[in-house]
Design a protein around this motif. Sequence first.
Motif, PDB file in Angstrom:
ATOM      1  N   GLU A   4      -1.354 -31.357  35.838  1.00 26.82           N
ATOM      2  CA  GLU A   4      -2.012 -30.764  34.672  1.00 26.82           C
ATOM      3  C   GLU A   4      -2.114 -29.239  34.814  1.00 26.82           C
ATOM      4  N   TRP A   5      -2.427 -28.768  36.011  1.00 29.18           N
ATOM      5  CA  TRP A   5      -2.490 -27.319  36.250  1.00 29.18           C
ATOM      6  C   TRP A   5      -1.113 -26.690  36.065  1.00 29.18           C
ATOM      7  N   GLN A   6      -0.073 -27.292  36.642  1.00 26.17           N
ATOM      8  CA  GLN A   6       1.270 -26.737  36.533  1.00 26.17           C
ATOM      9  C   GLN A   6       1.758 -26.743  35.088  1.00 26.17           C
ATOM     10  N   ALA A   7       1.421 -27.769  34.344  1.00 30.72           N
ATOM     11  CA  ALA A   7       1.849 -27.828  32.945  1.00 30.72           C
ATOM     12  C   ALA A   7       1.213 -26.706  32.128  1.00 30.72           C
ATOM     13  N   TYR A   8      -0.043 -26.404  32.386  1.00 31.83           N
ATOM     14  CA  TYR A   8      -0.685 -25.296  31.656  1.00 31.83           C
ATOM     15  C   TYR A   8      -0.054 -23.955  32.034  1.00 31.83           C
ATOM     16  N   ILE A   9       0.165 -23.733  33.336  1.00 34.02           N
ATOM     17  CA  ILE A   9       0.766 -22.468  33.782  1.00 34.02           C
ATOM     18  C   ILE A   9       2.159 -22.313  33.184  1.00 34.02           C
ATOM     19  N   SER A  10       2.924 -23.400  33.152  1.00 29.86           N
ATOM     20  CA  SER A  10       4.275 -23.342  32.597  1.00 29.86           C
ATOM     21  C   SER A  10       4.239 -23.090  31.090  1.00 29.86           C
ATOM     22  N   ALA A  21       5.831 -44.062  34.488  1.00 33.51           N
ATOM     23  CA  ALA A  21       6.422 -45.073  35.370  1.00 33.51           C
ATOM     24  C   ALA A  21       7.657 -44.548  36.085  1.00 33.51           C
ATOM     25  N   LEU A  22       8.370 -43.603  35.470  1.00 35.56           N
ATOM     26  CA  LEU A  22       9.581 -43.048  36.083  1.00 35.56           C
ATOM     27  C   LEU A  22       9.307 -41.723  36.799  1.00 35.56           C
ATOM     28  N   ALA A  23       8.021 -41.438  37.117  1.00 40.28           N
ATOM     29  CA  ALA A  23       7.614 -40.259  37.884  1.00 40.28           C
ATOM     30  C   ALA A  23       8.031 -38.961  37.197  1.00 40.28           C
ATOM     31  N   ALA A  24       7.940 -38.916  35.890  1.00 42.60           N
ATOM     32  CA  ALA A  24       8.234 -37.697  35.123  1.00 42.60           C
ATOM     33  C   ALA A  24       6.944 -37.185  34.491  1.00 42.60           C
ATOM     34  N   ASP A  25       5.901 -37.040  35.333  1.00 46.26           N
ATOM     35  CA  ASP A  25       4.592 -36.643  34.810  1.00 46.26           C
ATOM     36  C   ASP A  25       4.605 -35.236  34.234  1.00 46.26           C
ATOM     37  N   LEU A  26       5.245 -34.302  34.937  1.00 45.32           N
ATOM     38  CA  LEU A  26       5.258 -32.925  34.466  1.00 45.32           C
ATOM     39  C   LEU A  26       5.994 -32.797  33.131  1.00 45.32           C
ATOM     40  N   TYR A  27       7.081 -33.532  32.985  1.00 46.29           N
ATOM     41  CA  TYR A  27       7.813 -33.528  31.712  1.00 46.29           C
ATOM     42  C   TYR A  27       6.955 -34.131  30.604  1.00 46.29           C
ATOM     43  N   ALA A  28       6.244 -35.222  30.917  1.00 48.49           N
ATOM     44  CA  ALA A  28       5.372 -35.845  29.916  1.00 48.49           C
ATOM     45  C   ALA A  28       4.243 -34.903  29.501  1.00 48.49           C
ATOM     46  N   LEU A  29       3.676 -34.178  30.467  1.00 48.42           N
ATOM     47  CA  LEU A  29       2.610 -33.235  30.139  1.00 48.42           C
ATOM     48  C   LEU A  29       3.131 -32.080  29.287  1.00 48.42           C
ATOM     49  N   SER A  30       4.324 -31.603  29.575  1.00 45.99           N
ATOM     50  CA  SER A  30       4.900 -30.512  28.781  1.00 45.99           C
ATOM     51  C   SER A  30       5.106 -30.955  27.332  1.00 45.99           C
ATOM     52  N   ARG A  31       5.608 -32.166  27.153  1.00 42.53           N
ATOM     53  CA  ARG A  31       5.785 -32.690  25.790  1.00 42.53           C
ATOM     54  C   ARG A  31       4.444 -32.851  25.088  1.00 42.53           C
ATOM     55  N   TYR A  32       3.432 -33.314  25.835  1.00 43.99           N
ATOM     56  CA  TYR A  32       2.118 -33.538  25.231  1.00 43.99           C
ATOM     57  C   TYR A  32       1.494 -32.211  24.784  1.00 43.99           C
ATOM     58  N   ILE A  33       1.600 -31.169  25.627  1.00 45.71           N
ATOM     59  CA  ILE A  33       1.001 -29.876  25.290  1.00 45.71           C
ATOM     60  C   ILE A  33       1.718 -29.255  24.095  1.00 45.71           C
ATOM     61  N   ASP A  34       3.058 -29.341  24.078  1.00 50.20           N
ATOM     62  CA  ASP A  34       3.801 -28.784  22.952  1.00 50.20           C
ATOM     63  C   ASP A  34       3.440 -29.485  21.648  1.00 50.20           C
ATOM     64  N   ALA A  35       3.353 -30.817  21.719  1.00 49.68           N
ATOM     65  CA  ALA A  35       3.046 -31.565  20.505  1.00 49.68           C
ATOM     66  C   ALA A  35       1.615 -31.322  20.042  1.00 49.68           C
ATOM     67  N   SER A  36       0.669 -31.218  20.997  1.00 53.83           N
ATOM     68  CA  SER A  36      -0.728 -31.004  20.620  1.00 53.83           C
ATOM     69  C   SER A  36      -0.950 -29.616  20.053  1.00 53.83           C
TER      70      SER A  36
END
Length: 589
Positions: free
Chosen positions: A166-172, A255-270
């Motif tokens: 979550e921290w890395q996704a915000y910084i990115s 499930a496929l260990a792509a948490d950072l990618y999922a967080l990036s998509r979530y932040i962009d969409a939100s």
Amino acid sequence: MPKHYRPPGKKKEGNAAKYMTRTQALKHLQVNLNLFRRLCIIKGVFPREPKKKIKGNHHTYYHVKDIAFLQHEPLLEKFREIKTYRKKVTKAKAKKNEELARLLLTRQPSYKLDRLIRERYPTFVDALRDLDDCLTMVHLFAVLPATDRENLEVKLVHNCRRLSHEWQAYISRTHSLRKVFVSVKGIYYQAEVEGQKITWLTPHALQQVMTNDVDFGVMLTFLEFYETLLAFVNLKLYHSVNVKYPPILDPRLEALAADLYALSRYIDASSKGLAVKPQAIGSSNSESNANEESDLRLSQLQHQLPSNEPGALMHLVVNEEDEDDEEKKACKKLFKGMKFFLSREVPRESLLFVIPSFGGVVSWEGEVAPFKEDNETITHQIVDKASQGHLYLSREYIQPQWIYDCVNARIILPTDNYMVGRIPPPHLSPFVDNEAEGYVPDYAETIKRLQAAARSEVVPLPGVGKDDLEDPQSLLAEGFMSRAEAAEADERKKKMIVLEKQYHDELRMELKGVRTDDEKVDMDDDDNDDREEPRLDDATNQTTDENADMGTVLMSRKKRKLYEAMKISQKRKKAGVERLKERKKKLEN
């Protein structure tokens, strides 16, 4: 009998009244050593160093007010209650009453550290200043294996991994990353959030070995506090960009260990207020986001202003790019228009974090990857092995170090030295000031010239000083100045030289006049000047040495030892620089 006489033992004064040892503190609080350490870590109480140690140098001292601060902590009673409750569970298990033990475990009292976070950090900036150790600890436990021997539960490791992503996704997303350095210990990152520079260390993606030299009990206590602190910080940061917290991620990506990618998509969409659609990491357009947010602001405020003012809303339109500083704009556009593909052997999580932070689009080899390897729009493929199956002529194959060096230099470096199979240039640390250290590596000079070329500036080549650049004839020969401009600059330079010489002559006359009042100064006699100058310099050096010796004599013993240690460290530093220069000469020969 003296006026202020007190019998011994009646009332303590001085350091004896201000400080107490750890043993005295344990007796005063009526707790064991483990619970005392836990309380000190959570409350932020640390040992003190009194000027005069009453009980001796082998004791640990605490301030009396700190111990009183711990004595009135409500968590102390909560910990005692939990300890008593665990005795009931142990007693039920000893009597082989499994049903009662199971029932007691479900009703075990719990506690929260939310109040302590607000108590220790009154403002958000205070929490950011104390975030370095917090991030390092959370990233460390995110890669450790879960073991029962050290009480490392799977839930704890997953929570640390979630908080770090979550921290890395915000910084990115906010392009706040500034420096990256890959070392033997791990990867150092530095980000700038709310004007505060935050530096943390992440371990390499390798199998971690648990050792017996580390007290995991103390580290877990720190981690318990740091988890709560980082959760509060992430909550504040996500709300600052209009994103709900905690984020709701795609279970297929998790499930496929792509948490950072999922967080990036979530932040962009939100942030856009849209539904989540498949896209590449970092492919969101900041300009379109700014326009959409500006339109939304205009539509919300339209009814609040009078309709007869056509330009009433113009002063309310704020572009995000105008609010950003120059460094952030450079970070946004560094990898703009580039598409990267990561091979299996490169550090995927680190590159997935760094590349989108600087405006790049990245994908990898996997089921949920944004695009495949055979995509024709890929500009760079990051590999770390010489043998490649299929090579595409439309892209460049580079080593991972090129990404980190470009980030630290803030320019796109030439890829010739980073091609597959070649030994890359030295990876220079952005945290070291070469000018202050006294030694500037050759590759650092090369990067400086490339940066100046990117800014269309003139920099001296190796072996050429700044005086050569200021020479009008040199600039005329290089084509940077016309002949008329060179002639004017040459005249100005001659006048400056004459004035500078006149100033030095007058200064020399004043110095001689102070030295001998009755002596008549003759400026035309050059031999007399040459005889006077060395004596003046010797007298100045002697006066300087005497002043330095006098200053050392007037110092206290502690300050004198510290001053001597500083001089020794400076000598070692100078010797290290000379050693590096000698090695460089040997290599050149």
